[in-house]
Structure formats: structure tokens, C-alpha cells
Write a protein that holds these residues in place. Structure first.
Motif, mmCIF file in Angstrom:
data_model
loop_
_atom_site.group_PDB
_atom_site.id
_atom_site.type_symbol
_atom_site.label_atom_id
_atom_site.label_comp_id
_atom_site.label_asym_id
_atom_site.label_seq_id
_atom_site.Cartn_x
_atom_site.Cartn_y
_atom_site.Cartn_z
ATOM 1 N N ILE A 29 0.854 -1.183 0.000
ATOM 2 C CA ILE A 29 0.000 0.000 0.000
ATOM 3 C C ILE A 29 0.890 1.233 0.000
ATOM 4 C CG2 ILE A 29 -1.754 1.292 1.281
ATOM 5 C CD1 ILE A 29 -2.641 -1.412 2.490
ATOM 6 N N GLY A 30 0.627 2.164 -0.910
ATOM 7 C CA GLY A 30 1.445 3.365 -0.982
ATOM 8 C C GLY A 30 0.922 4.310 -2.043
ATOM 9 N N PRO A 31 1.590 5.442 -2.213
ATOM 10 C CA PRO A 31 1.129 6.440 -3.178
ATOM 11 C C PRO A 31 1.528 6.108 -4.610
ATOM 12 C CG PRO A 31 3.112 7.220 -2.105
ATOM 13 C CD PRO A 31 2.771 5.899 -1.466
ATOM 14 N N THR A 34 7.956 5.794 -7.052
ATOM 15 C CA THR A 34 7.488 6.514 -5.862
ATOM 16 C C THR A 34 7.646 5.684 -4.594
ATOM 17 O OG1 THR A 34 5.211 5.816 -6.378
ATOM 18 C CG2 THR A 34 5.883 8.022 -7.062
ATOM 19 N N ILE A 35 7.098 4.468 -4.585
ATOM 20 C CA ILE A 35 7.114 3.680 -3.358
ATOM 21 C C ILE A 35 8.530 3.252 -2.984
ATOM 22 C CG2 ILE A 35 6.355 1.508 -2.319
ATOM 23 C CD1 ILE A 35 3.718 1.825 -3.805
ATOM 24 N N ALA A 36 9.280 2.689 -3.931
ATOM 25 C CA ALA A 36 10.654 2.271 -3.629
ATOM 26 C C ALA A 36 11.557 3.469 -3.304
ATOM 27 C CB ALA A 36 11.230 1.451 -4.776
ATOM 28 N N PRO A 37 11.522 4.577 -4.077
ATOM 29 C CA PRO A 37 12.350 5.728 -3.710
ATOM 30 C C PRO A 37 11.983 6.331 -2.354
ATOM 31 C CG PRO A 37 11.784 5.850 -6.019
ATOM 32 C CD PRO A 37 10.977 4.719 -5.443
ATOM 33 N N MET A 38 10.684 6.329 -2.012
ATOM 34 C CA MET A 38 10.311 6.820 -0.687
ATOM 35 C C MET A 38 10.899 5.922 0.391
ATOM 36 S SD MET A 38 6.541 7.604 0.994
ATOM 37 C CE MET A 38 6.065 8.708 -0.346
ATOM 38 N N SER A 39 10.866 4.605 0.155
ATOM 39 C CA SER A 39 11.477 3.670 1.095
ATOM 40 C C SER A 39 12.983 3.898 1.187
ATOM 41 C CB SER A 39 11.191 2.226 0.673
ATOM 42 O OG SER A 39 9.799 1.949 0.702
ATOM 43 N N ALA A 40 13.609 4.240 0.054
ATOM 44 C CA ALA A 40 15.049 4.509 0.050
ATOM 45 C C ALA A 40 15.376 5.733 0.906
ATOM 46 C CB ALA A 40 15.540 4.717 -1.378
ATOM 47 N N GLY A 41 14.584 6.798 0.737
ATOM 48 C CA GLY A 41 14.805 7.995 1.547
ATOM 49 C C GLY A 41 14.654 7.712 3.024
ATOM 50 N N ASN A 42 13.643 6.915 3.359
ATOM 51 C CA ASN A 42 13.406 6.560 4.756
ATOM 52 C C ASN A 42 14.536 5.699 5.300
ATOM 53 O OD1 ASN A 42 11.740 4.849 7.001
ATOM 54 N ND2 ASN A 42 10.856 6.882 6.663
ATOM 55 N N ASP A 43 15.016 4.762 4.480
ATOM 56 C CA ASP A 43 16.131 3.919 4.905
ATOM 57 C C ASP A 43 17.390 4.750 5.136
ATOM 58 O OD1 ASP A 43 17.492 1.062 4.962
ATOM 59 O OD2 ASP A 43 18.726 2.310 3.632
ATOM 60 N N GLN A 58 8.584 10.116 5.954
ATOM 61 C CA GLN A 58 7.338 9.494 5.516
ATOM 62 C C GLN A 58 7.572 8.052 5.066
ATOM 63 O OE1 GLN A 58 4.096 10.997 5.448
ATOM 64 N NE2 GLN A 58 5.179 12.453 6.761
ATOM 65 N N LYS A 59 6.592 7.177 5.361
ATOM 66 C CA LYS A 59 6.623 5.788 4.913
ATOM 67 C C LYS A 59 5.500 5.565 3.905
ATOM 68 C CE LYS A 59 8.528 4.101 9.284
ATOM 69 N NZ LYS A 59 8.333 3.188 10.438
ATOM 70 N N PRO A 60 5.721 4.723 2.884
ATOM 71 C CA PRO A 60 4.734 4.579 1.808
ATOM 72 C C PRO A 60 3.328 4.237 2.273
ATOM 73 C CG PRO A 60 6.791 3.561 1.162
ATOM 74 C CD PRO A 60 6.951 3.959 2.600
ATOM 75 N N ASP A 61 3.185 3.308 3.214
ATOM 76 C CA ASP A 61 1.840 2.884 3.600
ATOM 77 C C ASP A 61 1.165 3.831 4.577
ATOM 78 O OD1 ASP A 61 3.514 2.263 5.716
ATOM 79 O OD2 ASP A 61 2.489 0.388 6.214
#
Length: 483
Positions: free
Chosen positions: A42-44, A51-60, A107-110
Motif C-alpha cells: 500500500i502506498g502512493p 514513488t514507493i521504492a524511492p520513498m522507502s530509500a529515503g526513509n532507509d 514518511q513511509k509509503p503505507d
């Protein structure tokens, strides 16, 4: 389809194709262990890879930096993100710059709300703050750099994030967006998981397990899910119901909205109008196909707006399964709980495709995204409608086979033309695949899902880069030229 041996394995495919030395009956040394919650995220929107993987990368990355000594963090004064491959080629159309920035902002995707992304970097001088211990680091849209060159890497979509202090690099990580929202990085190792109870990595192998155990595909997948994740059956079913609920809500929400989509084309939402016109059709069959198309259109329009969706298997193909889900709930009297078994079956199809080909448009074109989505939806539909495992396989194969060779050519880098209408069209294809498969019970199906997946993989690898999500060929080229 006739199979021999137990726990059959197909080799992991490479760009060169499959291992000709593989023999039926081999022991499955590398069984599939991708879980349903990894396959369906679940994500934007509008693109799981972008979007979802790059957002996860930023969060990581912010969690990586948080491990640095405090005195080192105190020197930090800048964060830079370098995008390569189709992450760069599709430009701002896929919203990668805002997605990775959102991840850096915690921010996290879900959990990320559409409003957060909508309000991010709306002006050239808009500045946000990345908090890393004692450091307060300014972040602007210009800190995300769309690189024009190439980089030697094992995957197509690469982003490098670096933390700087007084011009010196304090930390850096090279990330790979590998399709469907899955993220890896340089030096990444697969997380430890439990071993599946039923070892398979091919459709033939799974069908043999069904034959030998007498268990259904959903039960086999559920037992594997419990073993791999350590979760209870109740928790897995509840999580799967949440995924089904988000899918259904995505289609339902899109059907009630009007207005223009984001982006430079000024496209009008069409799903609501399509549904209204379907109601006036004098032919029941025409009306049914029109409604199903509207459901697929609605989910894809929501994705184009960057609203919450479920990767199925990607964001760019996130309208197909929700269309079938919405149809089953609204018009066939199925409940969200009824659809859980279908979701488990769809996940199985998606993991086979991911293992032996790809679900990323950047790797194999749109056949890997929309073709996979249609295949997964056809399998889910067959399961929910009470078909046999052979029909489930045949429906999945029919749907994938008739997307072979489909290119990924998003005009302007936006997941709109032709992506939205492809979701609507393929929703109907998935339903048609189920109908064709069930009428062929007892007959010989010469291709089979395993062979079709191998074919899709090689077809995608043979494509020119211009037709693999770079927005340099196909409609992406000729539409912009006005031809």
C-alpha cells in the motif's frame, strides 16, 4: 497440464534466458519465499518503482545516517539524491523527486497521505528540513538531481543518496528500485525468513504439490506464508483483507470523482462518465464490459493522482485487480473475506513472474506490469469463482500471453497516456481469460504459465531501451512530436 516429479524447479532466469540443462524432477533448492505483503504494498502512486521504492530509500537513508556519531552528524549541511535510468528519464512525471524527499522527511509509503505529497515543493524556493540528530539540513527540490549519464549497476533504476558536510561526503548508499516497489542496495542481503512448507518455484511444481497433497493452492500458499513470516493465519487473513479493502476503495473512490488529472495534458477523469453511460446501454453484455472498464479506469485515475493504491504488482498497473475486486464485491455478492484466497493465488502468480522474468517496465516493458496484473487478476477471479487449479493456471497464462511484447511508453513520463486506458482494457482481458479457461476444462493447453513467463522474460530483454519505461519511444515519442 501434465507434470512429473515433485517440487519442480525452474532456474532463475537471466537476461540470456533459462538454463537448458534444467531437467524435470529436480529438487527445488531455491523455493519462492516472497510473501503476499511484499507483493502487494500500500502506498502512493503513480509508479511503485518511481514513488514507493524511492520513498522507502529515503526513509532507509535517514535511519542509516542516524547511526553515525553525533559529532559527525553535527557537520552535516546537505543531502543530495542522484537519479539514474528511467528514474531520471521519466523526469518529474512519475513524482520520484517528491517521493524520495518525503522519505527523507520521515514518511513511509503505507502511511504517507496524498496531501503531504501534493503540498511538497509547490514553489521553486520551497525548503523543508531533514532532521538528523543535532543536524537540521535544508532540503530543496533541486537537491534531487536527474542525472543524464549512465552508471554501472546490476539493475536499471538506480538512485544514490549522499549526506554531505562542508563539501565532504559523510555517508552514501546506492539503491536499486527493482520493480513493484521492491528495494535493494549495494551490499544488500536478503532478510532472514522462515522456510516455506511447500517448496516450489514453478507453476508445474505447484500443481504437482496440489496433486500429491490434495491441498488447494490457497491453503498451500497460506501454510507457506505462515512458515515464512511466522504470523498466525488470523493475522495473515486480516492483513490480506486490508489489501482487498484498499483495492475496492480505490476503485469506488475513483468512480465518484470528476475534474482534471495532474500533469500537463489536462486529461479529464472518465471513470464516472463511463459508468453513467454503461447504465444506459441496452445490451447487458455491453453494459457489463463498460462497467468493468470503468472500474479499471477509476483505480488507475486514482493512481495517476498519486493517491493511495496497492501495487498489483506495480502502481502503474494498479487498476486491473481493483476492477475485478470491485466487480466481485459489488455485482457478484462476494465479501472481502471471500477474496482472501483469490489474493493468495494472485500473489503466487506475481511471485513466479517476478522470479523468472520481471514486473518492472524498466526491465521488460509494460508486459511485465499490465500483463502481470491481468494474469494475476485472472487467477484470482478463477479461484474466487470456484475453478480447479488447472483452470487457474490456464487463465493466468491466457492473460499474460496476450500481453506479450507490450511496450512501456508513458507520454511525458506521466502514468497517464496510455497507462490509464491500458488498465481499463486489461481488466476486461482478465475476465475474458477466466471465461476462456473455464470453457476449456479437460482440453490440452499447449503453452502453460511457466513457458509463457519465460517467453515474456526473453521478449522484454530483447526490447530496445526506448520501449522500456524511458519515455523515449512509442507513444511517448510520437505523441510529443504531434505525429
Amino acid at each position: 497440464m501434465a507434470v512429473t516429479g515433485a517440487g519442480l524447479c525452474l532456474p532463475s532466469l537471466t537476461w540470456a534466458g533459462f538454463d537448458p540443462l534444467w531437467k524435470p524432477g529436480s529438487v527445488c533448492a531455491n523455493p519462492i519465499d516472497v510473501t503476499v505483503f511484499e507483493m502487494f504494498k500500500i502506498g502512493p502512486g503513480p509508479s511503485s518503482s518511481h514513488t514507493i521504492a524511492p520513498m522507502s530509500a529515503g526513509n532507509d537513508f535517514i535511519h542509516l545516517c542516524a547511526q553515525l556519531p553525533q559529532e559527525q552528524l553535527a557537520q552535516a549541511d546537505a543531502v543530495k539524491v542522484h537519479l539514474y535510468g528511467s528514474l531520471s528519464a521519466t523526469g518529474k512525471g512519475h513524482g520520484t523527486d517528491r517521493a524520495v524527499a518525503a522519505g527523507l522527511l520521515g514518511q513511509k509509503p503505507d502511511e504517507c497521505k496524498a496531501e503531504f505529497l501534493d503540498n511538497l515543493f509547490t514553489k521553486p524556493d520551497d525548503t523543508r528540513t531533514v532532521v538528523l540528530g543535532p543536524a537540521r539540513i535544508p532540503l530543496k527540490d533541486s537537491d534531487v538531481i536527474f542525472e543524464q549519464g549512465t552508471i554501472e549497476a546490476p539493475f536499471s533504476n538506480v538512485l544514490i543518496i549522499e549526506l554531505l558536510g562542508k563539501g565532504k561526503q559523510l555517508a552514501s548508499r546506492e539503491y536499486y528500485s527493482v520493480g513493484g516497489g521492491f528495494l535493494q542496495w549495494k551490499g544488500w542481503k536478503a532478510p532472514d525468513k522462515g522456510k516455506p512448507v511447500h517448496a516450489f518455484d514453478s507453476m508445474n511444481g505447484l500443481l504437482e504439490i496440489v496433486k500429491n497433497t490434495g491441498k488447494s493452492i490457497p491453503l498451500i500458499m497460506l501454510e507457506n506464508e505462515m512458515a515464512i513470516t511466522g504470523q498466525s493465519e488470523q493475522n495473515i487473513r486480516q492483513g490480506a483483507q486490508r489489501i482487498i479493502h484498499v483495492m475496492d476503495s480505490c476503485a469506488a473512490t475513483g468512480l465518484g470523482l470528476e475534474g482534471k488529472l495532474k500533469g500537463p495534458f489536462g486529461l479529464e477523469r472518465r471513470a464516472k462518465l463511463m459508468l453513467e453511460q454503461a447504465a444506459s446501454s441496452p445490451e447487458p453484455a455491453d453494459a457489463f464490459a463498460a462497467r468493468l472498464s470503468a472500474y479499471g479506469q477509476a483505480g488507475s485515475e486514482e493512481n495517476a493522482m498519486g493517491h493511495p493504491i496497492v501495487t498489483a504488482p506495480t502502481a502503474g498497473s494498479a487498476g486491473v485487480m481493483p476492477a475485478v475486486v470491485h466487480m466481485l464485491i459489488k455485482e457478484r455478492g462476494k465479501t472481502e473475506a471471500d477474496l482472501v484466497d483469490g489474493l493468495l493465488v494472485a500473489s503466487m502468480v506475481g511471485t513466479l513472474i517476478k522470479r523468472h522474468a520481471s514486473v518492472a517496465g524498466a526491465d521488460v516493458g509494460c508486459q511485465g506490469e499490465i500483463g502481470s496484473a491481468s494474469s494475476m487478476a485472472a487467477a484470482m477471479l478463477s479461484q474466487v469463482m470456484g475453478e480447479t487449479p488447472d483452470v487457474v493456471e490456464n487463465a493466468a497464462e491466457f492473460a499474460l500471453e496476450h500481453h506479450l511484447g507490450m511496450t512501456c511508453d508513458p507520454v511525458g513520463g506521466y502514468v497517464q497516456i496510455p497507462c490509464i486506458s491500458r488498465n481499463a482494457m486489461s481488466s476486461v482481458k482478465s475476465w475474458n481469460a477466466w471465461m476462456m479457461a473455464r470453457t476449456g476444462q479437460g482440453t490440452k493447453h499447449p503453452v502453460g504459465l511457466d513457458l509463457c513467463i519465460r517467453t515474456m522474460n526473453q521478449t522484454g530483454r530483447d526490447m530496445k531501451d526506448d520501449y522500456r519505461e524511458t519515455a523515449r519511444g512509442g507513444l511517448a515519442l510520437f505523441y510529443t512530436q504531434g505525429c
